[in-house]
Design a protein around this motif. Structure first.
Motif, short mmCIF file in Angstrom:
data_model
loop_
_atom_site.label_atom_id
_atom_site.label_comp_id
_atom_site.label_asym_id
_atom_site.label_seq_id
_atom_site.Cartn_x
_atom_site.Cartn_y
_atom_site.Cartn_z
N ILE A 232 35.57 58.85 -4.63
CA ILE A 232 34.48 58.65 -4.51
C ILE A 232 34.09 56.60 -3.64
O ILE A 232 35.10 56.12 -4.13
CB ILE A 232 33.42 58.22 -5.64
CG1 ILE A 232 31.59 58.04 -4.82
CG2 ILE A 232 34.00 56.99 -6.35
CD1 ILE A 232 31.36 59.76 -4.87
N ALA A 233 33.62 56.26 -2.56
CA ALA A 233 33.63 55.35 -2.10
C ALA A 233 32.14 54.99 -1.86
O ALA A 233 31.34 55.32 -1.86
CB ALA A 233 34.89 55.05 -0.88
N GLY A 234 31.61 53.34 -1.49
CA GLY A 234 30.54 52.58 -1.67
C GLY A 234 30.39 51.30 -1.79
O GLY A 234 31.34 51.24 -3.21
N LEU A 235 29.07 51.69 -1.65
CA LEU A 235 28.50 52.05 -1.32
C LEU A 235 28.55 51.74 0.44
O LEU A 235 28.30 50.72 0.59
CB LEU A 235 26.75 51.46 -1.21
CG LEU A 235 25.82 52.38 -2.27
CD1 LEU A 235 26.54 51.15 -4.16
CD2 LEU A 235 24.86 51.20 -2.86
N PHE A 236 28.28 52.75 0.80
CA PHE A 236 29.00 52.65 3.03
C PHE A 236 26.67 52.84 3.38
O PHE A 236 26.47 53.49 2.65
CB PHE A 236 29.67 54.11 3.06
CG PHE A 236 30.81 53.31 2.62
CD1 PHE A 236 31.54 53.09 3.85
CD2 PHE A 236 31.35 54.49 1.79
CE1 PHE A 236 33.28 53.13 3.66
CE2 PHE A 236 32.86 54.21 2.31
CZ PHE A 236 33.82 53.17 2.67
N TYR A 237 27.60 52.12 4.58
CA TYR A 237 25.99 52.54 5.23
C TYR A 237 26.55 54.11 6.20
O TYR A 237 27.54 54.74 6.66
CB TYR A 237 25.75 51.63 6.22
CG TYR A 237 25.27 50.50 5.61
CD1 TYR A 237 23.69 50.29 5.07
CD2 TYR A 237 25.62 49.07 6.06
CE1 TYR A 237 23.57 49.27 4.60
CE2 TYR A 237 25.41 47.80 5.77
CZ TYR A 237 24.27 48.38 4.54
OH TYR A 237 23.56 46.96 4.24
N SER A 238 25.21 54.65 5.82
CA SER A 238 25.76 56.25 7.18
C SER A 238 25.85 55.93 8.88
O SER A 238 27.73 56.76 8.67
CB SER A 238 24.50 57.22 7.00
OG SER A 238 22.93 56.31 7.91
N LYS A 239 26.03 55.22 9.09
CA LYS A 239 26.69 54.82 10.27
C LYS A 239 28.23 54.69 10.55
O LYS A 239 28.60 54.88 11.22
CB LYS A 239 25.97 53.59 10.75
CG LYS A 239 26.08 52.52 10.35
CD LYS A 239 25.84 51.00 10.98
CE LYS A 239 26.24 49.56 10.38
NZ LYS A 239 25.61 48.33 11.20
N SER A 240 28.96 54.43 8.91
CA SER A 240 30.37 53.89 9.11
C SER A 240 30.93 55.48 8.46
O SER A 240 32.05 55.61 8.20
CB SER A 240 30.32 52.93 7.57
OG SER A 240 29.78 52.48 8.64
N VAL A 241 29.61 56.70 8.06
CA VAL A 241 30.57 57.57 7.43
C VAL A 241 30.54 59.24 8.74
O VAL A 241 31.39 59.88 8.67
CB VAL A 241 29.98 58.04 5.66
CG1 VAL A 241 30.49 59.12 5.42
CG2 VAL A 241 30.48 57.12 4.67
N TYR A 242 29.04 58.55 8.92
CA TYR A 242 28.90 60.25 9.52
C TYR A 242 29.60 60.44 11.13
O TYR A 242 29.88 61.53 11.32
CB TYR A 242 27.28 61.03 9.87
CG TYR A 242 26.27 61.20 8.45
CD1 TYR A 242 26.85 61.34 7.54
CD2 TYR A 242 25.19 60.41 8.28
CE1 TYR A 242 26.80 61.73 6.23
CE2 TYR A 242 24.02 61.24 7.58
CZ TYR A 242 25.00 61.64 6.38
OH TYR A 242 24.30 61.88 4.30
N PRO A 243 29.68 59.62 11.62
CA PRO A 243 30.44 59.96 12.78
C PRO A 243 31.98 59.92 12.35
O PRO A 243 32.61 61.09 13.57
CB PRO A 243 31.00 58.41 13.11
CG PRO A 243 29.55 57.91 12.63
CD PRO A 243 29.25 57.92 11.55
N TYR A 244 32.25 60.05 11.15
CA TYR A 244 33.61 60.87 10.82
C TYR A 244 33.12 61.99 10.57
O TYR A 244 34.02 63.24 10.95
CB TYR A 244 34.67 60.25 9.86
CG TYR A 244 34.64 58.92 10.86
CD1 TYR A 244 35.91 58.86 10.84
CD2 TYR A 244 34.28 57.97 9.29
CE1 TYR A 244 36.30 57.65 11.63
CE2 TYR A 244 34.40 56.24 9.96
CZ TYR A 244 35.79 56.25 10.69
OH TYR A 244 36.62 55.21 10.81
N THR A 245 32.04 62.54 9.73
CA THR A 245 32.22 63.50 9.05
C THR A 245 31.33 65.04 10.56
O THR A 245 32.01 65.81 10.89
CB THR A 245 30.19 63.41 8.97
OG1 THR A 245 30.66 63.01 7.23
CG2 THR A 245 29.89 65.51 7.97
#
Length: 355
Positions: A232-245
């Protein structure tokens, strides 16, 4: 071998920052130029590669960029106060309050920014000193093949996450969100009340230390979760995660039931900026519907203007339109309260996690 970022390496003072790297070359025939402080990561890459070149062509100018996060941007403005080099600076909403109070930025001349008429009113900040151009949701990243979304932030303290949690650097705004969540867990008060008790977070945060594998600054660290090096990691902003998703990485975000935090990226006009008219034009450009559409689709951060539509495979990642923001209970803290005590909070973070 992947090198992990250790606690002591990142907790050294947030003020002692290296001089930012200026990116770009002067183009043939470009008589004017501005320097803009933008964000790191994939959003920054998109701004440099897709948004700036057509602006340069339209205005026959050159836009130089430096990369940073909000505290670094504020430090750069302070360092150049007597001889301003920036015209526009990207900062989070927390930074708009800081920069305004320190006289580092000017009020936006709305009459010269036509696209600001499209801006959702909630995204004009601090009496018009900042205008948001993107909003990310903030939460936790987890591996979809080996884990499951956390229903509550309380689960971060579970023994199963012993040395399996990658924690965001205290220099980043998201670290403050984790403090507020910790207070909410302890007091059972909603974020809107817990934020004013943020000093009460430290016993809970000290109890989290055994679960912290390392503290990171680089947002690409999220891939360590995708690769199974952390749970688990964070807190992240969605802009840093979803492009990989969307590219197929086994990683997703979860927003525990205590509430969804917002990362709000803003445009500011630097006080006594070089080429102020060009800086104003750049701010207007960032709010252009075409620019907003492209940036949202590329970064999967919500746009801030009205009237855009997205295909379902993009829309599912965005806190947009405004009705969805309300449905998600998007929360942004009272920075006028938190900013004055932030240095003390950073120092306490160092004491708790730096040993």
């Amino acid at each position: 071998m992947r090198t992990r970022i250790r606690r002591r390496a990142v907790l050294g003072g947030a003020v002692a920052l290296a001089a930012p790297l200026v990116i770009g070359r002067r183009s043939q025939g470009a008589a004017r130029s501005i320097t803009v402080g933008i964000y790191t990561g994939q959003q920054g890459d998109y701004v440099r590669q897709q948004i700036i070149p057509p602006f340069e062509a339209k205005h026959n100018c050159k836009v130089y960029t430096t990369l940073g996060v909000t505290l670094e941007q504020i430090a750069a403005l302070r360092a150049t106060r007597s001889n301003p080099r920036y015209s526009v600076m990207f900062v989070d909403d927390i930074g708009v309050d800081l920069a305004k109070n320190e006289g580092l930025i000017d009020k936006l001349p709305q009459e010269r920014i036509p696209n600001i008429e499209r801006l959702l009113r909630r995204f004009l900040y601090y009496d018009g000193y900042g205008a948001a151009f993107a909003m990310s949701t903030a939460g936790l990243a987890y591996n979809t093949q080996t884990g499951k979304p956390l229903a509550s932030y309380e689960e971060l303290w579970d023994a199963r996450f012993h040395q399996r949690f990658l924690m965001e650097t205290p220099k980043a705004t998201q670290s403050l969100y984790l403090l507020i969540a910790a207070v909410t867990l302890e007091t059972k008060k909603p974020y809107a009340e817990a934020q004013y008790l943020i000093d009460q977070a430290w016993p809970k945060m000290a109890a989290l230390k055994p679960n912290v594998l390392s503290i990171f600054e680089n947002q690409s660290t999220v891939m360590q979760v995708a690769q199974g090096e952390a749970d688990i990691a964070g807190l992240f902003y969605s802009k840093s995660v979803y492009p990989y998703t969307v590219k197929g990485a086994p990683i997703d975000m979860c927003f525990p039931r205590e509430g969804t935090f917002a990362g709000i990226n803003c445009l500011t006009l630097v006080k006594n900026a070089p080429e102020p008219e060009l800086g104003i034009a750049f701010i207007d450009w960032m709010l252009d519907p075409g620019v907003q559409q492209g940036l949202a689709e590329a970064s999967l951060a919500a746009p801030t203007i009205i009237g855009l539509e997205f295909k379902p495979d993009v829309a599912k990642y965005l806190a947009y339109p405004e009705a969805k923001m309300d449905e998600m209970g998007i929360f942004s803290p009272d920075w006028t309260f938190i900013n004055p005590i932030r240095p003390k909070l950073l120092e306490k973070y160092n004491q708790v996690f730096g040993s």
